[in-house]
Each structure stands twice: as structure tokens, then as C-alpha cells.
Design a protein around this motif. Sequence first.
Motif, PDB file in Angstrom:
ATOM      1  N   ASP A   9     -35.464  -9.664 -93.386  1.00 41.45           N
ATOM      2  CA  ASP A   9     -36.929  -9.694 -93.391  1.00 41.45           C
ATOM      3  C   ASP A   9     -37.478  -9.054 -94.666  1.00 41.45           C
ATOM      4  OD1 ASP A   9     -39.359 -10.454 -92.339  1.00 41.45           O
ATOM      5  OD2 ASP A   9     -39.579  -8.683 -91.081  1.00 41.45           O
ATOM      6  N   HIS A  10     -36.904  -9.437 -95.790  1.00 43.30           N
ATOM      7  CA  HIS A  10     -37.287  -8.842 -97.072  1.00 43.30           C
ATOM      8  C   HIS A  10     -38.679  -9.259 -97.526  1.00 43.30           C
ATOM      9  CE1 HIS A  10     -32.929  -8.186 -97.086  1.00 43.30           C
ATOM     10  NE2 HIS A  10     -33.166  -7.195 -97.936  1.00 43.30           N
ATOM     11  N   ALA A  11     -39.247 -10.310 -96.935  1.00 44.29           N
ATOM     12  CA  ALA A  11     -40.630 -10.668 -97.253  1.00 44.29           C
ATOM     13  C   ALA A  11     -41.605  -9.680 -96.625  1.00 44.29           C
ATOM     14  CB  ALA A  11     -40.947 -12.088 -96.791  1.00 44.29           C
ATOM     15  N   ALA A  12     -41.171  -8.994 -95.563  1.00 39.86           N
ATOM     16  CA  ALA A  12     -42.010  -7.983 -94.921  1.00 39.86           C
ATOM     17  C   ALA A  12     -41.988  -6.692 -95.714  1.00 39.86           C
ATOM     18  CB  ALA A  12     -41.551  -7.736 -93.490  1.00 39.86           C
ATOM     19  N   ASN A 155     -46.271 -16.416 -98.454  1.00 43.14           N
ATOM     20  CA  ASN A 155     -45.525 -15.328 -97.838  1.00 43.14           C
ATOM     21  C   ASN A 155     -44.759 -15.745 -96.587  1.00 43.14           C
ATOM     22  OD1 ASN A 155     -48.384 -15.471 -96.946  1.00 43.14           O
ATOM     23  ND2 ASN A 155     -47.731 -13.959 -95.441  1.00 43.14           N
ATOM     24  N   GLU A 156     -45.098 -16.870 -95.981  1.00 41.75           N
ATOM     25  CA  GLU A 156     -44.374 -17.299 -94.779  1.00 41.75           C
ATOM     26  C   GLU A 156     -43.332 -18.374 -95.077  1.00 41.75           C
ATOM     27  OE1 GLU A 156     -46.462 -18.078 -91.187  1.00 41.75           O
ATOM     28  OE2 GLU A 156     -47.982 -16.557 -91.553  1.00 41.75           O
ATOM     29  N   ASN A 298     -35.151 -16.884-101.833  1.00 41.82           N
ATOM     30  CA  ASN A 298     -34.652 -16.114-100.687  1.00 41.82           C
ATOM     31  C   ASN A 298     -35.288 -16.503 -99.360  1.00 41.82           C
ATOM     32  OD1 ASN A 298     -37.253 -15.028-101.019  1.00 41.82           O
ATOM     33  ND2 ASN A 298     -36.597 -13.009-100.317  1.00 41.82           N
ATOM     34  N   ASN A 299     -36.126 -17.546 -99.342  1.00 47.78           N
ATOM     35  CA  ASN A 299     -36.936 -17.830 -98.153  1.00 47.78           C
ATOM     36  C   ASN A 299     -36.385 -18.982 -97.317  1.00 47.78           C
ATOM     37  OD1 ASN A 299     -39.182 -19.569 -96.823  1.00 47.78           O
ATOM     38  ND2 ASN A 299     -40.140 -17.556 -97.041  1.00 47.78           N
ATOM     39  N   SER A 325     -41.361 -13.828 -87.367  1.00 46.02           N
ATOM     40  CA  SER A 325     -41.964 -15.137 -87.106  1.00 46.02           C
ATOM     41  C   SER A 325     -43.004 -15.484 -88.161  1.00 46.02           C
ATOM     42  CB  SER A 325     -42.610 -15.159 -85.708  1.00 46.02           C
ATOM     43  OG  SER A 325     -43.578 -14.138 -85.603  1.00 46.02           O
ATOM     44  N   GLY A 326     -43.205 -14.600 -89.122  1.00 43.68           N
ATOM     45  CA  GLY A 326     -44.195 -14.847 -90.172  1.00 43.68           C
ATOM     46  C   GLY A 326     -44.583 -13.555 -90.826  1.00 43.68           C
ATOM     47  N   SER A 327     -45.835 -13.460 -91.256  1.00 39.78           N
ATOM     48  CA  SER A 327     -46.302 -12.282 -91.955  1.00 39.78           C
ATOM     49  C   SER A 327     -46.217 -11.043 -91.078  1.00 39.78           C
ATOM     50  CB  SER A 327     -47.749 -12.474 -92.407  1.00 39.78           C
ATOM     51  OG  SER A 327     -48.271 -11.274 -92.938  1.00 39.78           O
ATOM     52  N   ALA A 328     -45.699  -9.950 -91.659  1.00 37.33           N
ATOM     53  CA  ALA A 328     -45.644  -8.679 -90.931  1.00 37.33           C
ATOM     54  C   ALA A 328     -47.047  -8.183 -90.602  1.00 37.33           C
ATOM     55  CB  ALA A 328     -44.901  -7.634 -91.750  1.00 37.33           C
ATOM     56  N   CYS A 329     -48.033  -8.613 -91.385  1.00 40.81           N
ATOM     57  CA  CYS A 329     -49.410  -8.154 -91.179  1.00 40.81           C
ATOM     58  C   CYS A 329     -50.055  -8.767 -89.946  1.00 40.81           C
ATOM     59  CB  CYS A 329     -50.253  -8.470 -92.414  1.00 40.81           C
ATOM     60  SG  CYS A 329     -49.623  -7.667 -93.902  1.00 40.81           S
ATOM     61  N   THR A 330     -49.414  -9.779 -89.350  1.00 35.61           N
ATOM     62  CA  THR A 330     -49.979 -10.402 -88.151  1.00 35.61           C
ATOM     63  C   THR A 330     -49.110 -10.163 -86.919  1.00 35.61           C
ATOM     64  OG1 THR A 330     -48.869 -12.497 -88.665  1.00 35.61           O
ATOM     65  CG2 THR A 330     -51.120 -12.219 -89.468  1.00 35.61           C
ATOM     66  N   THR A 331     -48.125  -9.256 -87.050  1.00 30.85           N
ATOM     67  CA  THR A 331     -47.265  -8.954 -85.913  1.00 30.85           C
ATOM     68  C   THR A 331     -48.104  -8.446 -84.736  1.00 30.85           C
ATOM     69  OG1 THR A 331     -45.382  -8.442 -87.332  1.00 30.85           O
ATOM     70  CG2 THR A 331     -45.363  -7.525 -85.112  1.00 30.85           C
ATOM     71  N   GLY A 332     -47.848  -8.984 -83.564  1.00 29.26           N
ATOM     72  CA  GLY A 332     -48.616  -8.605 -82.385  1.00 29.26           C
ATOM     73  C   GLY A 332     -49.764  -9.551 -82.098  1.00 29.26           C
ATOM     74  N   SER A 333     -50.098 -10.414 -83.067  1.00 26.67           N
ATOM     75  CA  SER A 333     -51.172 -11.377 -82.856  1.00 26.67           C
ATOM     76  C   SER A 333     -50.683 -12.500 -81.958  1.00 26.67           C
ATOM     77  CB  SER A 333     -51.627 -11.953 -84.202  1.00 26.67           C
ATOM     78  OG  SER A 333     -52.508 -13.039 -84.009  1.00 26.67           O
TER      79      SER A 333
END
Length: 390
Positions: A9-12, A155-156, A298-299, A325-333
Motif C-alpha cells: 500500500d505504498h500509494a497510501a 492515486n487510485e 508500481n500500481n 480499496s483506494g485512497s487512504a483519505c477515504t478509508t471508512g467511507s
Amino acid sequence: MNRTEIYLDHAATTPVDPRVLEAMLPYFSQKYGNPSSIYAAGREARAALDQARARIARLLNCQAREIVFTSGGTESDNLALKGVAWWHRLHGRGNHIITTAFEHHAVLHSAHYLEKFGFEVTYVRPGSDGIVRVEEIEAAIRPDTILISVMYANNEIGTIQPIAEIGRLARERGITFHTDAVQAAGALSLDVTELNVDLLSLSAHKFYAPKGVGLLYVRRETPILWQQQGGAQESNRRAGTENVAGIVGMATALELAYAELEERNAHVQRLRDRLIDGLLSRIPGTRLNGDRERRLPNNVNVSFEGIDGETVLLNLDMHGIAASSGSACTTGSTEPSHVLLSIGLHPDLVRGSIRLTLGKDNTEDEIDRTLDVLEESIIRLRRLATARAR
């Protein structure tokens, strides 16, 4: 508590490189001065700050004074959009902004915020391959367009956008151009002259430096109204005592990334292709999201038919494998990925998507282990779904 054994999860975020940490450590203890202080300890910190700014400027091919240090990519994106918009509002010189439908939320939410104050925003959709067309950006331009903001690499799904071409178009039309280059740093060129950008955002923790520090490149004479008031730091452009240790770490990490660029890219691209080939050949009903070639080295972003992606991620975590599952900034959405929806993916496939992003320290054995776990998990999950349906 499960221990992460394989980190994909290096994009996070990325771990801090030991060489970066070593460069930072003195500025937490022996060299702890405030760079705005005039005595020796302050001058020592100021020298480190100035040197870091110059080192980064060489990599970006810009002047040192064109770099403004921030707390990270989100602040940089906010400053770029709001700063340009409010400058034009103050001077009565236009009201229209162009961005894309699959930007990071730091850009999208800034655009939505500006709409509340009467600014008009056009959201250009990418193609099904995850690439924005220059001609569609051009078609969206109006006489009152003041800013175009298009991310360098998504980013995704990792797709790389034609930034230099869009920047050339913006310059020909006299429109300020910003790119969120957070995901591109350490993988693609950041030469701001070649990219034809006026503003460029970076976040240190995406290239093996610490969290909480970033920058905004601002080309000379770019119209911008500075947003953070207080002290005179950053030449009166961004108030607040600079994070000297973090900035030194960012400069060191960026230098290492570009000194080792070819080696790192070749390594992660080899692993990426091994992972993609394995997923597509071993797991029926797997779809790669985004263009296979025009993507970050790397994606890997894939969707599994008939499977919930969050369940797949939990299964990976149980086996010590970290992915997202995608951007770390939307985790929990609970909202499905706006990126995948923007490229026309069916909501069921959006819900069945996961992102695996590789780093310089991953190995082939880790990729093979991940493939084994994914194959076993998805076969089992599909059997369970079939049994429930009966």
C-alpha cells in the motif's frame, strides 16, 4: 493483532528510508533551533532549511524561492486552488475553474468549497482507460477560465496524464495550470519547465520521507493570494514555523529517489507486471482498471466480479498482507470510488476493486505469496456467495 508481513500500500504511505531518518535526526536534538531566530542555533536551522530548498529546486529545475514548504499534499492542493481563485476574485479577473472528475479529494473538495462562493467549476471526465484527453480540456475552456488543475498520476488507478500537453495549452491561453504530483514523485520527472506547470504539489511521505511535510511549487508571477496568516515564514507566503527536520528529510528522500530512479522503477515494474499477469491468468473474472501501459510502474488496481473488495482486503490482512480499496483519505467511507465511477466502471465492479501498490523493498516471493492468497480467497468467497444464493 495481525502483523503486516507484506506491505502493498505504498500509494497510501511509505516507510521512512533509514538514510532519510539519519539525515533528520540531528534536527530533533543537537540542531533544534527555530529558523526564524537570529542567534547561532536559529541560523544553523535556517541554513539547513535554505540548503534543503536549494536541493529540491535543482530536482524540480526551478528557483529556490519558487518553493513553498507546507504540511503536505492536501494543504498544497488547497493553497493552489483557493489561492488562485481568490486572487482573481479580488482583482475581478475571471470566475471559472477546470479540473477532472477523478482528482484526489484535496482538489475536488477545494473545488466544491469554491463553488459555494460563486466560482464555476467544470469537471472533465477521463476516458474508460483512465486518461484525460487534452481536447476535452480545451473544449472546456471559457473566456473567464482562471485555472486548470489536472493530477499528474491518479492515486487510485495510477494512470499518467498528458500534463506537459495540457500545460502547453494552458500557457498558450494565459491560464494558470496546477498539477497534483503527489503520486508521481519518485517515479516520473518533476521538471517543472518540461511539464509547463505554474503550480505543483508534493507530499513527502509518498517517497520514503516522513508524514506532515510537503511543498507547493509556485512559478514566479503566478497570481495567488496566500491563505495562511501569522508570522513572516516562507517569505510571508505561509505562516508557521517550518518543520526543519521533515524538510531536510524530504530533500534527502527526493534526491535518493531520483538518484535511484531507473533501478527502483525497473524493480517495481517487474513486480507489477508479475502481479497483473498472475491475477489475470489465475483468477477468472478479474479486470485491470486503467490503461496497462500508461500507468505508474508500481500500481495495480483490479476488480473481481461477484466479490466485495473490502472482504478481500480483510482476508489479505488475516494473512499479513496490507493493501487498500483506494485512497487512504477515504478509508471508512461508504461511498464507492469516484475514480472508478468516473471511468464508467459498473458499481458492482467498483465494489469489487482493490489497489495494490508496490515499493522498492518488495520481492518476487511476496508477489507470489499474495497471488496464492488472493486466488484461494476469491475461490472461497465465490463458493460462499453461490451457496448463499441457493
